[in-house]
Write an enzyme that holds these catalytic residues in place. Sequence first.
Site, PDB file in Angstrom:
ATOM      1  N   GLU A   2       0.873  -1.164   0.000  1.00  0.00           N
ATOM      2  CA  GLU A   2       0.000   0.000   0.000  1.00  0.00           C
ATOM      3  C   GLU A   2       0.918   1.223   0.000  1.00  0.00           C
ATOM      4  OE1 GLU A   2      -2.686   0.373   3.339  1.00  0.00           O
ATOM      5  OE2 GLU A   2      -3.440   2.297   2.580  1.00  0.00           O
ATOM      6  N   ARG A   4       4.852 -12.948   9.552  1.00  0.00           N
ATOM      7  CA  ARG A   4       5.456 -11.637   9.537  1.00  0.00           C
ATOM      8  C   ARG A   4       6.838 -11.704  10.194  1.00  0.00           C
ATOM      9  NH1 ARG A   4       3.335  -6.403   9.204  1.00  0.00           N
ATOM     10  NH2 ARG A   4       1.411  -7.117   8.270  1.00  0.00           N
ATOM     11  N   LYS A  52       4.431   0.716   8.954  1.00  0.00           N
ATOM     12  CA  LYS A  52       4.487   2.030   8.309  1.00  0.00           C
ATOM     13  C   LYS A  52       3.818   3.104   9.171  1.00  0.00           C
ATOM     14  CE  LYS A  52       3.319   0.008   4.391  1.00  0.00           C
ATOM     15  NZ  LYS A  52       2.382  -0.102   3.305  1.00  0.00           N
TER      16      LYS A  52
HETATM   17  P1  ATP Z   1       2.541  -1.976   7.537  1.00  0.00           P
HETATM   18  O1  ATP Z   1       1.766  -2.334   8.760  1.00  0.00           O
HETATM   19  O2  ATP Z   1       3.958  -1.657   7.796  1.00  0.00           O
HETATM   20  O3  ATP Z   1       1.833  -0.947   6.693  1.00  0.00           O
HETATM   21  P2  ATP Z   1       1.444  -3.845   5.788  1.00  0.00           P
HETATM   22  O4  ATP Z   1       1.404  -5.322   5.868  1.00  0.00           O
HETATM   23  O5  ATP Z   1       0.171  -3.110   6.005  1.00  0.00           O
HETATM   24  O6  ATP Z   1       2.573  -3.325   6.711  1.00  0.00           O
HETATM   25  P3  ATP Z   1       1.610  -3.536   2.988  1.00  0.00           P
HETATM   26  O7  ATP Z   1       2.164  -2.401   2.224  1.00  0.00           O
HETATM   27  O8  ATP Z   1       0.163  -3.781   2.916  1.00  0.00           O
HETATM   28  O9  ATP Z   1       2.088  -3.351   4.445  1.00  0.00           O
HETATM   29  O10 ATP Z   1       2.410  -4.873   2.686  1.00  0.00           O
HETATM   30  C1  ATP Z   1       2.891  -5.316   1.458  1.00  0.00           C
HETATM   31  C2  ATP Z   1       3.290  -6.754   1.616  1.00  0.00           C
HETATM   32  O11 ATP Z   1       4.372  -6.864   2.543  1.00  0.00           O
HETATM   33  C3  ATP Z   1       2.160  -7.596   2.168  1.00  0.00           C
HETATM   34  O12 ATP Z   1       2.097  -8.803   1.471  1.00  0.00           O
HETATM   35  C4  ATP Z   1       2.543  -7.794   3.603  1.00  0.00           C
HETATM   36  O13 ATP Z   1       1.981  -8.963   4.102  1.00  0.00           O
HETATM   37  C5  ATP Z   1       4.076  -7.826   3.537  1.00  0.00           C
HETATM   38  N1  ATP Z   1       4.673  -7.432   4.810  1.00  0.00           N
HETATM   39  C6  ATP Z   1       4.470  -6.279   5.488  1.00  0.00           C
HETATM   40  N2  ATP Z   1       5.151  -6.276   6.650  1.00  0.00           N
HETATM   41  C7  ATP Z   1       5.802  -7.468   6.715  1.00  0.00           C
HETATM   42  C8  ATP Z   1       6.676  -8.077   7.682  1.00  0.00           C
HETATM   43  N3  ATP Z   1       7.000  -7.457   8.821  1.00  0.00           N
HETATM   44  N4  ATP Z   1       7.159  -9.302   7.400  1.00  0.00           N
HETATM   45  C9  ATP Z   1       6.840  -9.928   6.254  1.00  0.00           C
HETATM   46  N5  ATP Z   1       6.038  -9.421   5.315  1.00  0.00           N
HETATM   47  C10 ATP Z   1       5.509  -8.203   5.530  1.00  0.00           C
HETATM   48 MG    MG Z   2      -0.941  -1.579   5.823  1.00  0.00          MG
END
Ligand code: ATP
Ligand code: MG
Length: 558
Positions: free
Chosen positions: A35, A262, A272
């Site tokens: 995102e 994760r 983020k």
């Molecule tokens: P954040 O909470 O930091 O915004 P998110 O999962 O909402 O993380 P996205 O931009 O939606 O962030 O994630 C893009 C991809 O990265 C998704 O497939 C997500 O599952 C993966 N991802 C995000 N954080 C992690 C992590 N700590 N370990 C492994 N994969 C991750």
């Molecule tokens: Mg997110």
Amino acid sequence: MTEEKESLNFIEHIIEEDLRTTHNKSDLCFRFPPEPNGYLHIGHASSICLNFGLGEKYSAPVNLRFDDTNPAKEEQEFVDAIKRDIEWLGFTWAEECYASDYFQQLYDWAVQLIKEGKAYVDSQTSEAIAQQKGTPNTPGTASPYRDRSVEENLELLEKMKNGEVGEGAHVLRAKIDMASSNMLMRDPVMYRVLHKHHHRTGTNWKIFPMYDWTHGESDYIEQVSHSFCTLEFLPHRELYDWFLDQVYDADKLRPKQREFARRNLSHTVVSKRKLAKLVEEGVVSGWDDPRMPTISGLRRRGYTPDSIKNFADSIGVGKRENLIDVSHLEFNVREDLNKKAPRVMAVLDPVKLVITNYPEGETEWLEAENNPEDESAGSRKVPFSRELFIEREDFQEEANRKFFRLTLDKEVRLKNAYIIKGERVVKDSEGNITEIHCTYDPESRSGSGTEASMRKVKGTLHWVSVAHALPAEVRLYDRLFTEPAPDAHKDRDFMEFINPESLQVITAYVEPSLKDAKAEESFQFQRLGYFVVDRDSTEDKLVFNRTVPLRDSWAKLA
Ligand code: ATP
Ligand code: MG
């Protein structure tokens, strides 16, 4: 280690099984779906390495898909930063896709669902909807709007889309099962009204699809075969499949969602939203502050793409969440830079050393090897003269037998140069040492082959010549948080655990060969650690960031 690497992880097992039963190799397609609401962090690196790694392994396309369905938080700046970071890591995506490009298709499908009696417009407040959700053990209550006519639903959705109703007035919900044991199946929201500017669709759309409604359908549109996400989406899988069932055409490939754990890193936060807070509150200078666990922060800190990829590969994919100690990441960058970074001499905390029997005004250019780990790195010349700077902590007036550095009446070697012997110290009126006087053995020059040069002495010190050294700003970074898991405390906010000493700025002296060093060039400052030229560096003023010290100084404290 190699054996372990060659054995398949559970994700690869899933793919291998599908290749045996349902899929052809040419069916395989993956995606990385960030995102654009912030910069990528080290947790994302795991997901990037997983998806792009599978793409490389199976020669399959990997799309970069921006999951841009929330205009309130998303910006073009983040889209650009995400692309830059993935490219820097060395990966190439097949297609650059945006969920927002599918808004029309998603809308058409939503209309179809309404016509089939599988979706309805709910005009209750979000609070009322939440109250009717029930609990895991008690079924939810049907909305009074659940049985609206198809005509009325279509009319209302159209109004929502055209911006004729205010934010929050209505939502579109899927009509599934208010008694499902999976709470997510209790008539989930598909659309909400938002009168906000979207970074790509501008003001064209006043309704925005929710994650669950968007993600699987986007995978389907792109014909992604395997959609890997983190474990918190496991309960969403049933809904992912339900939404797919509504649009799935048997001639097409049906995507499947699978989950992995994760990855969390110690002494930082990988979210983020939390990283945005550090930026907004000025705790750090920006998303690419070298203390941030973002890809661009790590890059500015001096991490290499290989060090990040090796780190991600070495922790691998798993089914259980765990906290990886940051020292593991540091180990990987040391290992990579040890092979690649040229050695230079720099003194961080200088004290003057005067060689009393060395001729005044003379300079010798001594041969110094650039990298003992890499013969092809060659050598350079470093200037040696009567007055040098050495590290203050490398001298003690009185020392015990375990102190192998400079002391009075004892010999040490100056790296690439001569053996010296401490003679006396000069102090100011407050008793601080201002100069150390020593003598050198002119026969002992390193590499000269003389008997004196072969003499064994216990310590070797780094140094720079006072007349030739360049002053440089050096930024010494430490962990951003004092706690291993700052966001895992129930009653305390992660912001309470910020390390007040995470940045120290000093003036150091570096050898003159660094004069033209360019931003992002890494060096080993011998005996000290790895340092990278910061982009704040100018022709008149060098600026270095400490990537990592040579040894893990926290290990001693533990
Ligand atoms: P954040 O909470 O930091 O915004 P998110 O999962 O909402 O993380 P996205 O931009 O939606 O962030 O994630 C893009 C991809 O990265 C998704 O497939 C997500 O599952 C993966 N991802 C995000 N954080 C992690 C992590 N700590 N370990 C492994 N994969 C991750
Ligand atoms: Mg997110």
